[in-house]
Design an enzyme around this catalytic site. Structure first.
Site, PDB file in Angstrom:
ATOM      1  N   GLY A   1      77.011 -48.888  17.429  1.00  0.00           N
ATOM      2  CA  GLY A   1      76.866 -50.325  18.098  1.00  0.00           C
ATOM      3  C   GLY A   1      77.338 -50.312  19.392  1.00  0.00           C
ATOM      4  O   GLY A   1      77.856 -51.747  19.899  1.00  0.00           O
TER       5      GLY A   1
ATOM      6  N   MET B   1      67.403 -46.487  14.322  1.00  0.00           N
ATOM      7  CA  MET B   1      66.942 -44.929  13.842  1.00  0.00           C
ATOM      8  C   MET B   1      65.483 -44.901  13.261  1.00  0.00           C
ATOM      9  O   MET B   1      65.381 -44.072  12.052  1.00  0.00           O
ATOM     10  CB  MET B   1      67.943 -44.106  12.999  1.00  0.00           C
ATOM     11  CG  MET B   1      69.100 -43.836  13.701  1.00  0.00           C
ATOM     12  SD  MET B   1      68.806 -42.988  15.420  1.00  0.00           S
ATOM     13  CE  MET B   1      68.595 -41.372  14.820  1.00  0.00           C
ATOM     14  N   ARG B   2      64.634 -46.157  13.242  1.00  0.00           N
ATOM     15  CA  ARG B   2      63.377 -46.038  12.737  1.00  0.00           C
ATOM     16  C   ARG B   2      62.348 -46.135  14.010  1.00  0.00           C
ATOM     17  O   ARG B   2      62.658 -46.823  14.646  1.00  0.00           O
ATOM     18  CB  ARG B   2      63.312 -47.476  11.863  1.00  0.00           C
ATOM     19  CG  ARG B   2      64.412 -47.532  10.866  1.00  0.00           C
ATOM     20  CD  ARG B   2      64.558 -46.405   9.787  1.00  0.00           C
ATOM     21  NE  ARG B   2      63.234 -46.349   8.957  1.00  0.00           N
ATOM     22  CZ  ARG B   2      62.949 -45.247   8.290  1.00  0.00           C
ATOM     23  NH1 ARG B   2      63.778 -44.359   8.071  1.00  0.00           N
ATOM     24  NH2 ARG B   2      61.748 -45.247   7.471  1.00  0.00           N
TER      25      ARG B   2
ATOM     26  N   ASN C   1      64.155 -49.449  24.400  1.00  0.00           N
ATOM     27  CA  ASN C   1      64.914 -48.244  23.789  1.00  0.00           C
ATOM     28  C   ASN C   1      65.751 -47.683  24.719  1.00  0.00           C
ATOM     29  O   ASN C   1      65.556 -47.707  25.698  1.00  0.00           O
ATOM     30  CB  ASN C   1      63.980 -47.429  23.033  1.00  0.00           C
ATOM     31  CG  ASN C   1      64.880 -46.347  22.202  1.00  0.00           C
ATOM     32  OD1 ASN C   1      65.843 -46.689  21.606  1.00  0.00           O
ATOM     33  ND2 ASN C   1      64.419 -45.026  22.104  1.00  0.00           N
TER      34      ASN C   1
ATOM     35  N   HIS D   1      67.698 -43.720  25.051  1.00  0.00           N
ATOM     36  CA  HIS D   1      67.477 -42.641  24.373  1.00  0.00           C
ATOM     37  C   HIS D   1      68.712 -41.632  24.977  1.00  0.00           C
ATOM     38  O   HIS D   1      68.778 -41.480  26.439  1.00  0.00           O
ATOM     39  CB  HIS D   1      66.115 -41.841  24.600  1.00  0.00           C
ATOM     40  CG  HIS D   1      65.947 -40.346  24.261  1.00  0.00           C
ATOM     41  ND1 HIS D   1      66.079 -40.223  22.691  1.00  0.00           N
ATOM     42  CD2 HIS D   1      66.013 -39.344  24.621  1.00  0.00           C
ATOM     43  CE1 HIS D   1      66.033 -38.928  22.618  1.00  0.00           C
ATOM     44  NE2 HIS D   1      65.848 -38.292  23.981  1.00  0.00           N
TER      45      HIS D   1
ATOM     46  N   ASP E   1      56.400 -47.423  23.013  1.00  0.00           N
ATOM     47  CA  ASP E   1      55.142 -47.464  22.559  1.00  0.00           C
ATOM     48  C   ASP E   1      55.119 -46.771  21.269  1.00  0.00           C
ATOM     49  O   ASP E   1      56.060 -46.507  20.690  1.00  0.00           O
ATOM     50  CB  ASP E   1      54.191 -46.744  23.213  1.00  0.00           C
ATOM     51  CG  ASP E   1      54.678 -45.462  23.626  1.00  0.00           C
ATOM     52  OD1 ASP E   1      55.409 -44.851  22.837  1.00  0.00           O
ATOM     53  OD2 ASP E   1      54.071 -44.554  24.637  1.00  0.00           O
TER      54      ASP E   1
ATOM     55  N   ASP F   1      60.065 -41.907  21.643  1.00  0.00           N
ATOM     56  CA  ASP F   1      60.457 -41.720  22.989  1.00  0.00           C
ATOM     57  C   ASP F   1      59.612 -41.603  23.984  1.00  0.00           C
ATOM     58  O   ASP F   1      59.931 -40.739  24.866  1.00  0.00           O
ATOM     59  CB  ASP F   1      61.780 -40.779  23.049  1.00  0.00           C
ATOM     60  CG  ASP F   1      62.630 -41.089  21.951  1.00  0.00           C
ATOM     61  OD1 ASP F   1      62.960 -42.334  21.784  1.00  0.00           O
ATOM     62  OD2 ASP F   1      63.251 -40.133  21.161  1.00  0.00           O
TER      63      ASP F   1
ATOM     64  N   GLU G   1      74.873 -44.535  29.126  1.00  0.00           N
ATOM     65  CA  GLU G   1      74.174 -45.576  28.487  1.00  0.00           C
ATOM     66  C   GLU G   1      74.244 -46.930  28.523  1.00  0.00           C
ATOM     67  O   GLU G   1      73.625 -47.979  28.822  1.00  0.00           O
ATOM     68  CB  GLU G   1      74.106 -45.240  27.109  1.00  0.00           C
ATOM     69  CG  GLU G   1      73.515 -43.753  26.568  1.00  0.00           C
ATOM     70  CD  GLU G   1      73.369 -43.676  25.179  1.00  0.00           C
ATOM     71  OE1 GLU G   1      73.052 -44.672  24.550  1.00  0.00           O
ATOM     72  OE2 GLU G   1      73.589 -42.383  24.770  1.00  0.00           O
TER      73      GLU G   1
HETATM   74  C1  GRF Z   1      73.029 -43.538  21.456  1.00  0.00           C
HETATM   75  O1  GRF Z   1      73.322 -42.502  21.949  1.00  0.00           O
HETATM   76  C2  GRF Z   1      71.629 -44.235  21.867  1.00  0.00           C
HETATM   77  O2  GRF Z   1      70.989 -43.390  23.071  1.00  0.00           O
HETATM   78  C3  GRF Z   1      70.986 -43.516  20.496  1.00  0.00           C
HETATM   79  O3  GRF Z   1      71.703 -43.675  19.516  1.00  0.00           O
HETATM   80  C4  GRF Z   1      73.041 -43.815  20.046  1.00  0.00           C
HETATM   81  C5  GRF Z   1      73.530 -45.194  19.695  1.00  0.00           C
HETATM   82  O4  GRF Z   1      74.866 -45.362  19.955  1.00  0.00           O
HETATM   83  N1  GRF Z   1      69.513 -43.819  20.363  1.00  0.00           N
HETATM   84  P1  GRF Z   1      75.456 -46.881  19.796  1.00  0.00           P
HETATM   85  O5  GRF Z   1      75.259 -47.133  18.134  1.00  0.00           O
HETATM   86  O6  GRF Z   1      74.888 -47.800  20.477  1.00  0.00           O
HETATM   87  O7  GRF Z   1      77.058 -46.677  19.838  1.00  0.00           O
END
Ligand code: GRF
Length: 210
Positions: free
Chosen positions: A14, A92-93, A109, A111, A143, A147, A176
């Site tokens: 998170g 992760m779904r 999302n 990635h 979509d 990804d 990110e």
């Molecule tokens: C991140 O690298 C995100 O891009 C991927 O999962 C990771 C999640 O990190 N989808 P966090 O749970 O926000 O720390």
């Protein structure tokens, strides 16, 4: 411009959620997190949300007979909480088309790769094993594919000699956090527009000037 009403879905640590919480707390993002939902009980995202006084829900996907039933529960919780936008932050779904129809053009999302290269899981490991010299992250609308939705923003980082999955992931994660908050600011300012998408052409995203 209205305050963004967010529902955040997470499965892991998170840290992206935390970046959004921090930006809201600092007054640099006009958003309100209505609910944080995790599909696994050990998602630290739930603790981060609770620490910030944000409502949480644990909806374990394993307790549902199929993806449709799980996604229906997600949608119901999000709608009841008043979420207008669905923000996937390490969730992760893969979401079903039924879910996406309910939140059309309202699911984002992040990635940890420069799409369309290295979609799916372990993007950082894929980048290292391919030997690319630039890696990064992508914020995109979701979509039905994995990804594959329209790209809103990308941020690149160098891949350094001797990088490990951990060192590269840390470098990407820093970007990110900046990228997701930036996109949410654009959303709050109503600066994101969908272009194209007719006759099988791919939809593209434009960012209006401030
Ligand atoms: C991140 O690298 C995100 O891009 C991927 O999962 C990771 C999640 O990190 N989808 P966090 O749970 O926000 O720390």
């Amino acid at each position: 411009m209205a305050t963004l009403e967010l529902g955040i879905l997470a499965s892991g640590s998170g840290s992206n959620l935390q970046a959004i919480l921090d930006a809201i707390a600092q007054g640099t993002l006009d958003a309100h997190i209505r609910i944080v939902i995790a599909n696994v009980s050990d998602a630290t995202a739930l603790k981060r949300a609770a620490n910030a006084g944000v409502p949480t829900a644990l909806i374990p996907h394993r307790e549902f007979s199929d993806r449709q039933a799980f996604d229906a529960a997600l949608a119901q919780n999000l709608e009841q909480a008043g979420a207008q936008w669905v923000i996937l932050a390490g969730f992760m779904r893969v979401l079903t088309s039924e879910f996406l129809k309910k939140f059309q053009r309202r699911v984002l999302n992040i990635h940890p790769g420069l799409l369309p290269a290295f979609p799916g899981t372990h993007a950082q490991r894929q980048a290292l094993s391919y030997g690319v010299k630039l890696a990064g992250c992508t914020v995109h609308f979701v979509d039905e594919g994995v990804d594959s939705g329209p790209i809103v923003v990308q941020r690149a980082v160098p891949v350094l000699d001797g990088d490990t999955v951990e060192s590269l992931s840390t470098r990407i994660l820093h970007e990110e956090h900046l990228a997701y908050v930036e996109v949410l600011r654009w959303l709050a300012a109503d600066r994101i527009r969908w272009l194209g998408g007719q006759d099988g052409e791919r939809s593209k995203i434009a960012i209006l000037p401030a």
